[in-house]
Structure formats: C-alpha cells, structure tokens
Scaffold this active site. Structure first.
Site, PDB file in Angstrom:
ATOM      1  N   TYR A 249     -10.131  -3.050  -7.594  1.00 52.63           N
ATOM      2  CA  TYR A 249     -10.713  -1.929  -6.847  1.00 52.63           C
ATOM      3  C   TYR A 249     -10.650  -0.655  -7.676  1.00 52.63           C
ATOM      4  O   TYR A 249      -9.811  -0.503  -8.569  1.00 52.63           O
ATOM      5  CB  TYR A 249     -10.047  -1.741  -5.480  1.00 52.63           C
ATOM      6  CG  TYR A 249      -8.569  -1.444  -5.498  1.00 52.63           C
ATOM      7  CD1 TYR A 249      -8.090  -0.137  -5.616  1.00 52.63           C
ATOM      8  CD2 TYR A 249      -7.629  -2.466  -5.356  1.00 52.63           C
ATOM      9  CE1 TYR A 249      -6.737   0.143  -5.610  1.00 52.63           C
ATOM     10  CE2 TYR A 249      -6.271  -2.200  -5.352  1.00 52.63           C
ATOM     11  CZ  TYR A 249      -5.831  -0.897  -5.471  1.00 52.63           C
ATOM     12  OH  TYR A 249      -4.489  -0.633  -5.472  1.00 52.63           O
ATOM     13  N   ASN A 263       4.869   2.847 -11.637  1.00 57.13           N
ATOM     14  CA  ASN A 263       4.125   1.589 -11.617  1.00 57.13           C
ATOM     15  C   ASN A 263       2.928   1.659 -10.675  1.00 57.13           C
ATOM     16  O   ASN A 263       2.205   0.686 -10.504  1.00 57.13           O
ATOM     17  CB  ASN A 263       5.050   0.426 -11.221  1.00 57.13           C
ATOM     18  CG  ASN A 263       5.587   0.550  -9.808  1.00 57.13           C
ATOM     19  OD1 ASN A 263       5.151   1.393  -9.021  1.00 57.13           O
ATOM     20  ND2 ASN A 263       6.569  -0.269  -9.460  1.00 57.13           N
ATOM     21  N   GLY A 264       2.722   2.816 -10.055  1.00 63.71           N
ATOM     22  CA  GLY A 264       1.569   3.003  -9.175  1.00 63.71           C
ATOM     23  C   GLY A 264       1.871   2.886  -7.701  1.00 63.71           C
ATOM     24  O   GLY A 264       0.951   2.865  -6.877  1.00 63.71           O
ATOM     25  N   HIS A 268       1.169   6.462   1.261  1.00 60.46           N
ATOM     26  CA  HIS A 268      -0.083   7.170   1.532  1.00 60.46           C
ATOM     27  C   HIS A 268      -0.735   6.671   2.814  1.00 60.46           C
ATOM     28  O   HIS A 268      -0.355   5.640   3.380  1.00 60.46           O
ATOM     29  CB  HIS A 268      -1.057   7.046   0.351  1.00 60.46           C
ATOM     30  CG  HIS A 268      -1.556   5.671   0.077  1.00 60.46           C
ATOM     31  ND1 HIS A 268      -2.557   5.069   0.816  1.00 60.46           N
ATOM     32  CD2 HIS A 268      -1.202   4.763  -0.877  1.00 60.46           C
ATOM     33  CE1 HIS A 268      -2.804   3.859   0.333  1.00 60.46           C
ATOM     34  NE2 HIS A 268      -1.989   3.641  -0.697  1.00 60.46           N
ATOM     35  N   CYS A 286       1.750  -0.346  -2.455  1.00 60.98           N
ATOM     36  CA  CYS A 286       1.998   0.946  -1.813  1.00 60.98           C
ATOM     37  C   CYS A 286       2.505   0.762  -0.386  1.00 60.98           C
ATOM     38  O   CYS A 286       2.314  -0.280   0.231  1.00 60.98           O
ATOM     39  CB  CYS A 286       0.731   1.791  -1.795  1.00 60.98           C
ATOM     40  SG  CYS A 286       0.144   2.289  -3.436  1.00 60.98           S
ATOM     41  N   ASN A 288       1.738   1.739   3.154  1.00 61.75           N
ATOM     42  CA  ASN A 288       0.613   2.232   3.951  1.00 61.75           C
ATOM     43  C   ASN A 288       1.118   2.757   5.298  1.00 61.75           C
ATOM     44  O   ASN A 288       1.837   2.057   6.028  1.00 61.75           O
ATOM     45  CB  ASN A 288      -0.388   1.120   4.227  1.00 61.75           C
ATOM     46  CG  ASN A 288      -1.191   0.702   3.011  1.00 61.75           C
ATOM     47  OD1 ASN A 288      -2.015  -0.207   3.104  1.00 61.75           O
ATOM     48  ND2 ASN A 288      -0.968   1.332   1.871  1.00 61.75           N
TER      49      ASN A 288
END
Length: 341
Positions: A249, A263-264, A268, A286, A288
């Site tokens: 993506y 590492n990202g 969020h 992440c 969420n």
C-alpha cells in the site's frame, strides 16, 4: 606551568601557570598568528579560559616576582596535536525542550569510535533529582544514556559531551563540545497496549484516564506483528500518508499519527478497522484507534512518553531502530558501557 613545552598537546588543556614562593605579575599565551589566548589571573594562578586550536604553536611569556623581589620570567612553547581526522557529535534532545519519562539520551558520532572508554569519560549527564543511569554503546557510532527506571517528573537534565581534544582512537579527535539542557515533563504519562486483550490504556501519574479498544498487527504474519516491549514516542503528525511496499500500500491517509518506533509502528486513527478494534488484530504493525480516541492520545502525549506493548511474540530489538533502549534489562544495559572502572 602546564605545559611548559612539548608536541602533541591536547588543545582542551589545561593551560595554567602558578608560582610557589612568589607572585605572578603578568602572563600571556600567544599563538603563532599573534592572537593572545583568553585567561584569568586569580589567586596567584593564571588559567586559560578558552580552548586552543589543533595543530597550532603557542608561546608563554610574562613574569613574576620571587620572594626576594627578583623578576622571574615566564617562558616556554609547545604545539598542539595534529589529528588525522575530526569526529563530531550530535544529540537527539534539544536545548530547553521538555520530554516524557522514557526519553533516552542519544549521542551520534560522525565516524566510528575506536577508543570508547576515552570518549565516554568525557560525557556526563547530571540531574536535579537523584537518578541512577548509565551509558551504553549500541553501535560504534552511537552511545545512549538512560535511567534505570523511568525519569521522575520535573527532573532537569544537563548533558555535557566534552569531547573537544579527546582522542577517539585511530588518530581521530573530537571536533567540538556539545551541551544541552532539557526537562522531564511534570506528569508521568504511560500508554499500555495489549495485543491479546486488544485494549489501549492511558495512565497519567498511575491513574487510568482512558481504556480504548484497539487493533494491532496481525499475528498471521510475523513481519506485521506489533513488537512487544517499551516503545518511546518520537514524532507526532496530525495527518500523514502511510506507505508500506512490503504489504502493498502507498499514500494511505491517516490522522493523529504518533510514531513509537523507527520500524514504522504508529498509534493512529483508522476508522476502517473500528469493527475489529477490541476484537481482532488486522493492522500491519500499527495500533489502530478510532479517530476520536486517536486524537485524545495525540493531544495527551509528547515526545519521550512510553508505550508499553504486551502480549506480542515478537520483541522490540535493534533491527527496529530507535528507540529500543528499554528492551534491555539493567544488567545487560550496563554491560554495554565502556567505563573501565
């Protein structure tokens, strides 16, 4: 007189002149270009108040009066060391900034350090509140300092990287000193993320403020599983676009993005996963939250706050990048120090 003569003298000094059984009347330390080094004559001793240059010649001059009233000359000359190269240092913390209770101090060097013990000896962290802490070398170009436990709120911290004139090994020397003063926030904000219960809890000073449903990295792909351990908030963006070529993506817009690992991994908003939040882990790493809940965390948190992730089979580690400092137990952390005593 220090030094009276010689070659290869550190430009960081000390440079001083004193008399026993007499009194100095005038002292000057002059470079080959005619510039006089700044200094002070107090309590019968002259002391230079500035560093000297690398690979420069200097000459002592002046005089004093002996006990018998006779003039005593001040003479001598020396040359400072010529480095093969200079290594600079930079800090991750900003002067007069405020951080959360998990913020580590990171010193990054412009080239690999061979003599780590020499360099570490020149770096100090002082605190307004008694704080046990230690340096650890996480690579040849990075030394980190962290407290054994989280910082106490309202701690004032001074970091002095006094490496000018210090040998780094292999003919390298420090390019300049770096000094920073920062403060730890007046509250202890801790987020507790649990990938098994799929909850995201926010505590302030030990009191639970919020308990949100969340969705974390899917366990079906270990690359996507949210890493376990203590993360540190590093960046905040009200809006950003997420890209991950590994999972196919690009430029996916999200809001209230709080970076917790290089590492990202972010905390969020993802309103698209609200049906899964609190029930199933469907993200690519992440945390969420709903838009409303993500904004609450975004508004409460600051750089340096800890996010404690529990329940994951994949621990936070070196390959995840800054900051994995809290992944080490204290014995392992202190074993990475270059201190010789």
């Amino acid at each position: 007189m220090t030094p009276a003569s010689g070659e290869g003298i550190s430009p960081a000094g000390p440079f001083q002149v004193g008399m026993t059984g007499g009194a100095l009347t005038a002292v000057a330390l002059t470079g080959a270009d005619g510039r006089v080094v700044k200094g002070e004559l107090t309590a019968g001793q002259w002391v230079a108040t500035e560093d000297l240059g690398y690979d420069k010649a200097y000459t002592w001059s002046g005089s004093g009066k002996g006990e018998d009233g006779a003039d005593v000359p001040v003479t001598g000359s020396f040359r400072t060391i010529k480095p093969q190269r200079l290594t600079s240092a930079s800090l991750n913390v900003g002067d007069h900034q405020t951080y959360g209770i998990a913020m580590p101090v990171k010193v990054t060097f412009s080239s690999p350090v061979q003599d780590k013990a020499s360099v570490q000896k020149a770096m100090t962290v002082t605190t307004s509140v008694p704080t046990e802490g230690a340096w650890a070398w996480l690579s040849d170009t990075e030394a980190h300092w962290r407290p054994r436990e989280y910082w106490k709120p309202n701690t004032d911290v001074s970091v002095n990287v006094d490496v000018y004139g210090v040998p780094f090994g292999g003919g390298a020397f420090g390019a300049s000193d770096v000094h920073v003063q920062f403060k730890i926030a007046d509250r202890a904000l801790v987020a507790k993320a649990n990938t098994q219960t799929k909850r995201f809890e926010i505590y302030r000073d030990g009191v639970l403020l919020h308990d949100f449903p969340a969705s974390y990295g899917m366990e079906s792909d270990k690359r996507a599983e949210t890493r376990g351990g203590i993360h540190v908030v590093q960046q905040k963006e009200a809006a950003r676009k997420m890209t991950n070529p590994t999972f196919g993506y690009k430029d996916v817009p999200v809001t209230w993005a709080v970076l917790i690992s290089q590492n990202g991994e972010f905390v969020h908003e993802n309103n698209g996963t609200i049906p899964s939040q609190g029930k199933k882990n469907v993200s690519h790493g992440c945390a969420n939250l709903s838009g409303q809940n993500a904004k609450i965390f975004y508004d409460l948190t600051m750089l340096g706050d800890p996010v404690e992730v529990a329940g994951s089979s994949q621990p936070l580690q070196a390959s995840d990048g800054d900051y994995y400092d809290w992944a080490f137990d204290w014995a392992t952390w202190t074993s990475k120090s270059a201190a010789t005593s």
